[in-house]
Design an enzyme around this catalytic site. Structure first.
Site, PDB file in Angstrom:
ATOM      1  N   THR A   1       0.848  -1.177   0.000  1.00  0.00           N
ATOM      2  CA  THR A   1       0.000   0.000   0.000  1.00  0.00           C
ATOM      3  C   THR A   1       0.889   1.233   0.000  1.00  0.00           C
ATOM      4  O   THR A   1       1.767   1.381   0.844  1.00  0.00           O
ATOM      5  CB  THR A   1      -0.997   0.014   1.187  1.00  0.00           C
ATOM      6  OG1 THR A   1      -1.799   1.201   1.100  1.00  0.00           O
ATOM      7  CG2 THR A   1      -0.301  -0.053   2.534  1.00  0.00           C
TER       8      THR A   1
ATOM      9  N   HIS B   1       0.912 -12.906  12.861  1.00  0.00           N
ATOM     10  CA  HIS B   1       1.854 -13.592  13.755  1.00  0.00           C
ATOM     11  C   HIS B   1       1.656 -15.109  13.783  1.00  0.00           C
ATOM     12  O   HIS B   1       2.511 -15.831  14.278  1.00  0.00           O
ATOM     13  CB  HIS B   1       1.752 -13.040  15.178  1.00  0.00           C
ATOM     14  CG  HIS B   1       2.707 -11.933  15.446  1.00  0.00           C
ATOM     15  ND1 HIS B   1       4.060 -12.137  15.597  1.00  0.00           N
ATOM     16  CD2 HIS B   1       2.510 -10.602  15.584  1.00  0.00           C
ATOM     17  CE1 HIS B   1       4.653 -10.987  15.819  1.00  0.00           C
ATOM     18  NE2 HIS B   1       3.736 -10.035  15.814  1.00  0.00           N
TER      19      HIS B   1
END
Length: 177
Positions: free
Chosen positions: A95, A148
């Site tokens: 982005t 994660h």
């Protein structure tokens, strides 16, 4: 030619070194699925909101071909003319919040991808050199968000460090213009 094609080429090279970031989690089967292709999503702000077209096979495109495809997809997104194929199959996203003036951000992962790289504005900033001299340098901040469950912090930091190394010495990426 903007700097986004160089960022994408650096991302692919770093993904080759850190394949866990080019993966997804198959929650139904409890499996990590590593991708062996590099389809990078790129966030595009449109009048209808954010959309993420996908540049397919970034590793097989030259910098100039990549720039052309980025421009084509961004224009199609803004004109509301993306096809289903234009928005499918992403393995990692970028982005470019800097194009909107952002300095820092915490990009949201484009599920089911493992990570997204936020690219911010290039600005001249003071930098302290090894000899304590202070000079003005063009600086680009990057921010990485990752799942994660797939990527640990050390791996994320090493990945980002590799992207930075490549962007600081883009000559190798220039060879395939």
């Amino acid at each position: 030619l903007s700097y986004l094609p160089f960022v994408m080429k650096a991302v692919v090279a770093a993904l080759e070194a850190f394949p866990q970031l080019n993966a997804s989690l198959d929650e139904e089967n409890g499996e990590i699925v590593r991708k062996h292709y590099y389809n990078l999503g790129m966030a595009v702000a449109t009048d209808a909101g954010l959309t993420v077209p996908v540049v397919h096979e970034v590793d097989r495109l030259t910098v100039l071909e990549l720039a052309s495809e980025i421009n084509r997809l961004a224009a199609a997104a803004r004109d509301g003319k993306l096809t289903q194929d234009d928005v499918r199959g992403g393995t990692f996203s970028v982005t470019n919040i800097g194009s909107l003036g952002g300095l820092f951000s915490f990009p949201i992962i484009n599920v089911p991808e493992a990570a997204i790289l936020g690219v911010h504005s290039i600005k001249r900033r003071p930098v302290v050199l090894h000899d304590d001299a202070i000079v003005a340098r063009d600086m680009l901040y990057l921010s990485l968000s990752f799942d994660h469950r797939l990527v640990d912090g050390a791996e994320g930091a090493l990945f980002t460090g590799r992207v930075i190394e490549l962007l600081e010495t883009p000559e190798a990426m220039m060879l395939d213009l």
